[in-house]
Scaffold this motif. Structure first.
Motif, PDB file in Angstrom:
ATOM      1  N   SER A  56      56.068 -40.361  95.542  1.00  0.00           N
ATOM      2  CA  SER A  56      56.208 -40.294  95.973  1.00  0.00           C
ATOM      3  C   SER A  56      57.688 -40.216  95.365  1.00  0.00           C
ATOM      4  CB  SER A  56      57.219 -42.217  96.601  1.00  0.00           C
ATOM      5  OG  SER A  56      55.695 -42.677  96.941  1.00  0.00           O
ATOM      6  N   THR A  57      59.345 -39.210  96.029  1.00  0.00           N
ATOM      7  CA  THR A  57      60.433 -38.349  95.835  1.00  0.00           C
ATOM      8  C   THR A  57      61.504 -39.077  96.791  1.00  0.00           C
ATOM      9  OG1 THR A  57      60.195 -36.834  97.068  1.00  0.00           O
ATOM     10  CG2 THR A  57      59.112 -36.380  96.042  1.00  0.00           C
ATOM     11  N   ASN A  58      62.188 -39.135  95.501  1.00  0.00           N
ATOM     12  CA  ASN A  58      63.885 -39.200  95.217  1.00  0.00           C
ATOM     13  C   ASN A  58      64.764 -38.691  95.020  1.00  0.00           C
ATOM     14  OD1 ASN A  58      62.503 -41.630  93.282  1.00  0.00           O
ATOM     15  ND2 ASN A  58      65.022 -41.456  93.326  1.00  0.00           N
ATOM     16  N   TYR A  59      65.840 -38.648  95.986  1.00  0.00           N
ATOM     17  CA  TYR A  59      66.655 -37.416  95.401  1.00  0.00           C
ATOM     18  C   TYR A  59      68.134 -37.848  95.482  1.00  0.00           C
ATOM     19  CZ  TYR A  59      62.898 -34.044  95.377  1.00  0.00           C
ATOM     20  OH  TYR A  59      62.074 -33.692  95.792  1.00  0.00           O
ATOM     21  N   GLU A  60      69.103 -37.671  95.027  1.00  0.00           N
ATOM     22  CA  GLU A  60      70.789 -37.574  94.967  1.00  0.00           C
ATOM     23  C   GLU A  60      71.173 -36.889  95.786  1.00  0.00           C
ATOM     24  OE1 GLU A  60      74.442 -36.871  94.272  1.00  0.00           O
ATOM     25  OE2 GLU A  60      73.199 -35.685  94.230  1.00  0.00           O
ATOM     26  N   ASP A  61      72.303 -36.994  96.253  1.00  0.00           N
ATOM     27  CA  ASP A  61      72.015 -36.977  98.359  1.00  0.00           C
ATOM     28  C   ASP A  61      73.007 -35.509  97.755  1.00  0.00           C
ATOM     29  OD1 ASP A  61      73.779 -39.720  99.536  1.00  0.00           O
ATOM     30  OD2 ASP A  61      71.878 -38.816  99.659  1.00  0.00           O
ATOM     31  N   SER A  62      73.542 -35.207  97.038  1.00  0.00           N
ATOM     32  CA  SER A  62      74.258 -33.578  96.655  1.00  0.00           C
ATOM     33  C   SER A  62      72.743 -33.021  96.512  1.00  0.00           C
ATOM     34  CB  SER A  62      74.947 -33.175  95.498  1.00  0.00           C
ATOM     35  OG  SER A  62      74.761 -33.306  94.654  1.00  0.00           O
ATOM     36  N   VAL A  63      71.736 -32.985  96.338  1.00  0.00           N
ATOM     37  CA  VAL A  63      70.787 -32.052  95.664  1.00  0.00           C
ATOM     38  C   VAL A  63      69.794 -31.729  97.228  1.00  0.00           C
ATOM     39  CG1 VAL A  63      71.216 -32.083  93.430  1.00  0.00           C
ATOM     40  CG2 VAL A  63      69.357 -32.921  94.626  1.00  0.00           C
ATOM     41  N   LYS A  64      69.579 -32.884  97.368  1.00  0.00           N
ATOM     42  CA  LYS A  64      68.609 -32.635  99.276  1.00  0.00           C
ATOM     43  C   LYS A  64      68.467 -31.691  99.567  1.00  0.00           C
ATOM     44  CE  LYS A  64      68.500 -37.650  99.801  1.00  0.00           C
ATOM     45  NZ  LYS A  64      68.860 -38.856 100.479  1.00  0.00           N
ATOM     46  N   GLY A  65      67.447 -31.306  99.574  1.00  0.00           N
ATOM     47  CA  GLY A  65      67.485 -29.625 100.072  1.00  0.00           C
ATOM     48  C   GLY A  65      67.423 -28.320  99.440  1.00  0.00           C
ATOM     49  N   ARG A  66      67.403 -28.739  98.339  1.00  0.00           N
ATOM     50  CA  ARG A  66      67.575 -27.695  97.261  1.00  0.00           C
ATOM     51  C   ARG A  66      67.126 -28.209  96.053  1.00  0.00           C
ATOM     52  NH1 ARG A  66      72.645 -26.781  94.816  1.00  0.00           N
ATOM     53  NH2 ARG A  66      72.848 -29.232  94.586  1.00  0.00           N
ATOM     54  N   PHE A  67      66.417 -28.666  96.159  1.00  0.00           N
ATOM     55  CA  PHE A  67      65.854 -29.382  94.488  1.00  0.00           C
ATOM     56  C   PHE A  67      64.985 -30.232  94.968  1.00  0.00           C
ATOM     57  CE2 PHE A  67      69.614 -29.192  91.232  1.00  0.00           C
ATOM     58  CZ  PHE A  67      70.002 -28.167  91.584  1.00  0.00           C
ATOM     59  N   THR A  68      63.362 -29.237  94.362  1.00  0.00           N
ATOM     60  CA  THR A  68      62.191 -30.556  94.672  1.00  0.00           C
ATOM     61  C   THR A  68      61.314 -30.401  93.190  1.00  0.00           C
ATOM     62  OG1 THR A  68      61.929 -29.327  96.610  1.00  0.00           O
ATOM     63  CG2 THR A  68      60.087 -29.439  95.568  1.00  0.00           C
ATOM     64  N   ILE A  69      61.425 -31.776  92.646  1.00  0.00           N
ATOM     65  CA  ILE A  69      60.304 -32.310  92.155  1.00  0.00           C
ATOM     66  C   ILE A  69      59.449 -32.610  92.213  1.00  0.00           C
ATOM     67  CG2 ILE A  69      60.686 -34.680  92.584  1.00  0.00           C
ATOM     68  CD1 ILE A  69      61.327 -34.968  89.376  1.00  0.00           C
ATOM     69  N   SER A  70      58.510 -32.193  91.426  1.00  0.00           N
ATOM     70  CA  SER A  70      56.929 -32.626  91.301  1.00  0.00           C
ATOM     71  C   SER A  70      56.222 -32.523  90.428  1.00  0.00           C
ATOM     72  CB  SER A  70      56.125 -30.949  91.285  1.00  0.00           C
ATOM     73  OG  SER A  70      56.679 -30.499  91.155  1.00  0.00           O
ATOM     74  N   ARG A  71      54.923 -33.283  89.899  1.00  0.00           N
ATOM     75  CA  ARG A  71      54.588 -33.209  88.669  1.00  0.00           C
ATOM     76  C   ARG A  71      53.116 -33.410  88.541  1.00  0.00           C
ATOM     77  NH1 ARG A  71      54.954 -39.499  88.596  1.00  0.00           N
ATOM     78  NH2 ARG A  71      53.452 -39.206  86.332  1.00  0.00           N
ATOM     79  N   ASP A  72      52.955 -32.841  87.360  1.00  0.00           N
ATOM     80  CA  ASP A  72      50.940 -33.020  86.764  1.00  0.00           C
ATOM     81  C   ASP A  72      50.694 -33.900  86.267  1.00  0.00           C
ATOM     82  OD1 ASP A  72      48.915 -31.737  86.269  1.00  0.00           O
ATOM     83  OD2 ASP A  72      49.158 -29.752  86.178  1.00  0.00           O
ATOM     84  N   ASN A  73      50.138 -33.933  86.852  1.00  0.00           N
ATOM     85  CA  ASN A  73      49.480 -35.908  86.500  1.00  0.00           C
ATOM     86  C   ASN A  73      47.996 -35.402  84.909  1.00  0.00           C
ATOM     87  OD1 ASN A  73      51.224 -37.427  87.794  1.00  0.00           O
ATOM     88  ND2 ASN A  73      49.645 -38.224  89.017  1.00  0.00           N
TER      89      ASN A  73
END
Length: 121
Positions: A56-73
């Motif tokens: 599950s992800t959450n973003y600061e408003d100014s980066v929504k739609g431009r930044f994508t967070i992902s992870r490799d467990n």
């Protein structure tokens, strides 16, 4: 005991893209939330994006739609894909992870050393 090492910061023109990477190493039993923070010139450190172990992800408003967070467990890594970069994205970006080092330990917050992103023409 635990280290976070970031990479990927660079100088990029407005509208460009960068991908930040962060890998955790050392004594790790499991990692809970991971995230990226940034601190711009004369500003306080702020959360840019966060991701839970389940994705599950959450973003600061100014980066929504431009930044994508992902992870490799499996690799104990977190990434930040940054597109359509703007000069106001210029900052030192820090990786953060909430890490459990042994089965019996409380979680601790670990930070990377930071990687500089400069958006300028």
């Amino acid at each position: 005991q635990v280290q976070l090492v970031e990479s990927g910061g660079d100088l990029v023109q407005p509208g460009g893209s960068l991908r930040l990477s962060c890998a955790a190493s050392g004594r790790i039993f499991s990692i809970n939330d991971m995230g990226w923070y940034r601190q711009g010139p004369g500003k306080e450190r702020e959360l840019v994006a966060g991701i839970t172990r389940g994705g599950s992800t959450n973003y600061e408003d100014s980066v929504k739609g431009r930044f994508t967070i992902s992870r490799d467990n499996v690799k104990n890594a977190v990434y930040l894909q940054m597109n359509s970069l703007k000069p106001e994205d210029t900052a030192v970006y820090y990786c953060n992870a909430n890490i459990v080092t042994t089965r019996w330990s409380a979680a601790l917050d670990a930070w990377g050393q930071g990687t500089l992103v400069t958006v300028s023409s």
